[in-house]
Design a protein around this motif. Structure first.
Motif, PDB file in Angstrom:
ATOM      1  N   THR A 276       0.848  -1.186   0.000  1.00  0.00           N
ATOM      2  CA  THR A 276       0.000   0.000   0.000  1.00  0.00           C
ATOM      3  C   THR A 276       0.885   1.238   0.000  1.00  0.00           C
ATOM      4  O   THR A 276       2.113   1.150   0.153  1.00  0.00           O
ATOM      5  CB  THR A 276      -0.896   0.021   1.251  1.00  0.00           C
ATOM      6  OG1 THR A 276      -0.069   0.136   2.421  1.00  0.00           O
ATOM      7  CG2 THR A 276      -1.719  -1.263   1.347  1.00  0.00           C
ATOM      8  N   ALA A 277       0.276   2.385  -0.138  1.00  0.00           N
ATOM      9  CA  ALA A 277       1.041   3.631  -0.196  1.00  0.00           C
ATOM     10  C   ALA A 277       1.806   3.879   1.102  1.00  0.00           C
ATOM     11  O   ALA A 277       2.838   4.546   1.105  1.00  0.00           O
ATOM     12  CB  ALA A 277       0.101   4.800  -0.484  1.00  0.00           C
ATOM     13  N   GLU A 278       1.293   3.320   2.210  1.00  0.00           N
ATOM     14  CA  GLU A 278       1.948   3.533   3.495  1.00  0.00           C
ATOM     15  C   GLU A 278       3.217   2.690   3.661  1.00  0.00           C
ATOM     16  O   GLU A 278       4.030   2.945   4.564  1.00  0.00           O
ATOM     17  CB  GLU A 278       0.992   3.206   4.643  1.00  0.00           C
ATOM     18  CG  GLU A 278      -0.163   4.192   4.810  1.00  0.00           C
ATOM     19  CD  GLU A 278      -1.237   4.044   3.738  1.00  0.00           C
ATOM     20  OE1 GLU A 278      -1.350   2.910   3.189  1.00  0.00           O
ATOM     21  OE2 GLU A 278      -1.915   5.029   3.443  1.00  0.00           O
ATOM     22  N   ASP A 279       3.389   1.690   2.808  1.00  0.00           N
ATOM     23  CA  ASP A 279       4.508   0.759   3.003  1.00  0.00           C
ATOM     24  C   ASP A 279       5.874   1.394   2.751  1.00  0.00           C
ATOM     25  O   ASP A 279       6.874   0.969   3.337  1.00  0.00           O
ATOM     26  CB  ASP A 279       4.331  -0.483   2.127  1.00  0.00           C
ATOM     27  CG  ASP A 279       3.436  -1.524   2.785  1.00  0.00           C
ATOM     28  OD1 ASP A 279       3.473  -1.611   4.033  1.00  0.00           O
ATOM     29  OD2 ASP A 279       2.704  -2.228   2.082  1.00  0.00           O
ATOM     30  N   ILE A 280       5.928   2.391   1.881  1.00  0.00           N
ATOM     31  CA  ILE A 280       7.223   3.044   1.657  1.00  0.00           C
ATOM     32  C   ILE A 280       7.654   3.785   2.917  1.00  0.00           C
ATOM     33  O   ILE A 280       8.814   3.704   3.344  1.00  0.00           O
ATOM     34  CB  ILE A 280       7.158   3.995   0.450  1.00  0.00           C
ATOM     35  CG1 ILE A 280       6.939   3.185  -0.836  1.00  0.00           C
ATOM     36  CG2 ILE A 280       8.445   4.817   0.357  1.00  0.00           C
ATOM     37  CD1 ILE A 280       6.854   4.030  -2.096  1.00  0.00           C
ATOM     38  N   GLY A 281       6.725   4.474   3.543  1.00  0.00           N
ATOM     39  CA  GLY A 281       7.040   5.130   4.808  1.00  0.00           C
ATOM     40  C   GLY A 281       7.375   4.128   5.895  1.00  0.00           C
ATOM     41  O   GLY A 281       8.264   4.364   6.718  1.00  0.00           O
ATOM     42  N   LEU A 282       6.660   2.996   5.897  1.00  0.00           N
ATOM     43  CA  LEU A 282       6.945   1.952   6.880  1.00  0.00           C
ATOM     44  C   LEU A 282       8.339   1.373   6.668  1.00  0.00           C
ATOM     45  O   LEU A 282       9.050   1.067   7.633  1.00  0.00           O
ATOM     46  CB  LEU A 282       5.891   0.849   6.786  1.00  0.00           C
ATOM     47  CG  LEU A 282       6.027  -0.320   7.766  1.00  0.00           C
ATOM     48  CD1 LEU A 282       5.953   0.175   9.208  1.00  0.00           C
ATOM     49  CD2 LEU A 282       4.961  -1.381   7.494  1.00  0.00           C
ATOM     50  N   LEU A 283       8.733   1.243   5.403  1.00  0.00           N
ATOM     51  CA  LEU A 283      10.079   0.737   5.101  1.00  0.00           C
ATOM     52  C   LEU A 283      11.136   1.705   5.637  1.00  0.00           C
ATOM     53  O   LEU A 283      12.132   1.268   6.238  1.00  0.00           O
ATOM     54  CB  LEU A 283      10.239   0.561   3.594  1.00  0.00           C
ATOM     55  CG  LEU A 283      11.616   0.095   3.098  1.00  0.00           C
ATOM     56  CD1 LEU A 283      11.961  -1.280   3.653  1.00  0.00           C
ATOM     57  CD2 LEU A 283      11.662   0.088   1.565  1.00  0.00           C
ATOM     58  N   GLU A 284      10.935   2.988   5.441  1.00  0.00           N
ATOM     59  CA  GLU A 284      11.887   3.978   5.956  1.00  0.00           C
ATOM     60  C   GLU A 284      11.950   3.938   7.482  1.00  0.00           C
ATOM     61  O   GLU A 284      13.035   3.997   8.075  1.00  0.00           O
ATOM     62  CB  GLU A 284      11.474   5.377   5.488  1.00  0.00           C
ATOM     63  CG  GLU A 284      11.649   5.608   3.997  1.00  0.00           C
ATOM     64  CD  GLU A 284      11.207   6.984   3.576  1.00  0.00           C
ATOM     65  OE1 GLU A 284      12.043   7.732   3.015  1.00  0.00           O
ATOM     66  OE2 GLU A 284      10.032   7.331   3.797  1.00  0.00           O
TER      67      GLU A 284
END
Length: 444
Positions: free
Chosen positions: A379-387
């Motif tokens: 989801t779109a939130e996963d990039i932030g979660l990865l960071e």
């Protein structure tokens, strides 16, 4: 005793190659061929000096460690306390494990006596009577070659008792390691060498005061030690004619990936990737450079905009990465950045020793998130979660493996965030068949 003439100062031109000059000669690994060149002249010169004078010479040369952070070799030697009544040890880290790094193995295979001579000089300087070369257990051919070279050296009195009549004794052991990436970390290597599971130690104390068997120990990389004989033969000024002011001398750059002629390229420190690519035939025909690593996968990646960054410790550091082991991996436009980063992160997850929670748990979750992004289920939130997850690992782990595992992620998001976002729309936009590296299903 073998007869070896003393070196003539300035006899060798200050040019590369130095370490790899004889790699293409006929049987350069044999002692007789090594001695016919300049073999063991540096050792004979060193044994006519006081040990502290040898340390001062290496400090003056500016030789920096060739295995990672570039710490000055002579300074590391000088940290060994003298007159402490304890045995001193020299350990050569030949556990070459960083993805993309492949310089130490060919050096030991082609000219093992270069390393053996460097070991004897270094051991003399730090007043060590025992030295170890810790080699990856999988490279049986290198281990055999090294052990043969050590046996040759013992056979003519270059190792053992009263070397060159100097009164200096040294025993050298070639040790086959257990095959774990973490054993490239110096304290994990020491634990493995002592027969324990290879895991990083809490520091302080540092190896210089309590290393192998709780005694003062120097741990140096293969290339660092192999560079020492040439400096003893030719002097400080000769060495400093090559490289840059703060990063003097010569080194081996490993080029791999989408390059016409991959291999080892010896050059003065400070050369640029553009110049190295000219020697290596450039990126494979019909393609262009997309991204590359200056020092293996644990160093932040660069792009084609960094072709003219000087490849020395200051230049690469100033541009936002690390020179590391100088393992330059090159990728063209057919390579999916997300897939490449996923494969690297899977490696670090597998090689984490599990001793500390941030690395053990963090690398696992970084892999899970990257897999979702790569296959289009994120989801779109996963990039932030990865960071956020990467931030819980970098700078908070027991050793540098955690920091290294985050470097591909943070640097790729810096330069290729749009490619991550493109994956959210339905998976990888790259055709796996178009890329020759990191394709889905390709072997690690």
């Amino acid at each position: 005793m073998i007869a070896i003439d003393l070196p003539t100062p300035g006899a060798e031109p200050a040019r590369t190659p130095v370490l790899s000059r004889h790699w293409s000669d006929d049987e350069p690994w044999l002692l007789r061929n090594y001695v016919d060149g300049t073999g063991y002249q540096g050792l004979k010169a060193a044994l006519q000096m006081e040990p502290d004078a040898v340390i001062d010479l290496i400090k003056s040369s500016g030789l920096r460690g060739r295995g990672g952070a570039g710490f000055p070799v002579g300074m590391k030697w000088s940290f060994i306390p003298q007159g402490d009544g304890k045995p001193h040890y020299l350990v050569v880290n030949a556990d070459e494990s960083e993805p993309g790094t492949c310089k130490d193995m060919p050096l030991m295979l082609a000219t093992p006596h270069t390393l053996v001579e460097g070991v004897i000089i270094a051991a003399y300087a730090i007043r060590a009577r025992h030295a170890f070369i810790y080699v990856r257990g999988e490279v049986a051919s290198v281990i055999r070659r090294l052990r043969t070279a050590v046996a040759e050296a013992y056979g003519i009195g270059l190792l053992g008792k009263n070397i060159f009549g100097s009164g200096f004794d040294l025993d050298l052991i070639v040790h086959a390691g257990a095959g774990a990436y973490i054993c490239g970390e110096e304290t994990a290597l020491l634990d493995s060498l002592e027969g324990r599971r290879g895991q990083p130690r809490l520091r302080p104390p540092f190896p210089a005061s309590e290393g192998l068997y709780a005694s003062p120990t120097v741990v140096n990389n293969v290339e660092s030690i192999a560079s020492v004989p040439a400096i003893l033969r030719n002097g400080v000024d000769w060495f400093r004619e090559m490289g840059t002011e703060k990063s003097p001398g010569f080194t081996l750059y490993s080029l791999s990936g989408h390059v016409e002629r991959p291999g080892q390229y010896e050059a003065p420190l400070g050369i640029t990737l553009r110049e190295l690519l000219d020697r290596a035939g450039g990126i494979r025909a019909g393609h262009e450079l997309k991204f590359w690593t200056p020092g293996g996968s644990s160093t932040p990646m660069f792009t084609a905009e960094h072709l003219d960054v000087p490849l020395d410790y200051e230049g690469v550091g100033g541009a936002g990465s690390m020179l590391g082991t100088k393992a330059i991996q090159l990728f063209d436009e057919t390579t999916c950045v997300v897939r490449a980063v996923l494969r690297w992160t899977e490696f670090y997850k597998h090689e984490s020793c599990g001793k500390c929670t941030p690395c053990r748990e963090g690398t696992y979750w970084m892999v899970q998130i990257l897999r979702r992004i790569e296959d289009g289920t994120a989801t779109a939130e996963d990039i932030g979660l990865l960071e956020e997850t990467t931030g819980t690992v970098v700078g908070k782990s027991f050793c540098a493996l955690g920091d290294g595992s985050g470097s591909p992620i943070t640097s790729s998001l810096k330069y290729f965030r749009d490619e991550y976002e493109a994956h959210l729309a339905g998976g990888c936009p790259f055709d796996p068949a178009a890329s020759t590296v990191f394709a889905k299903g390709a072997p690690a």
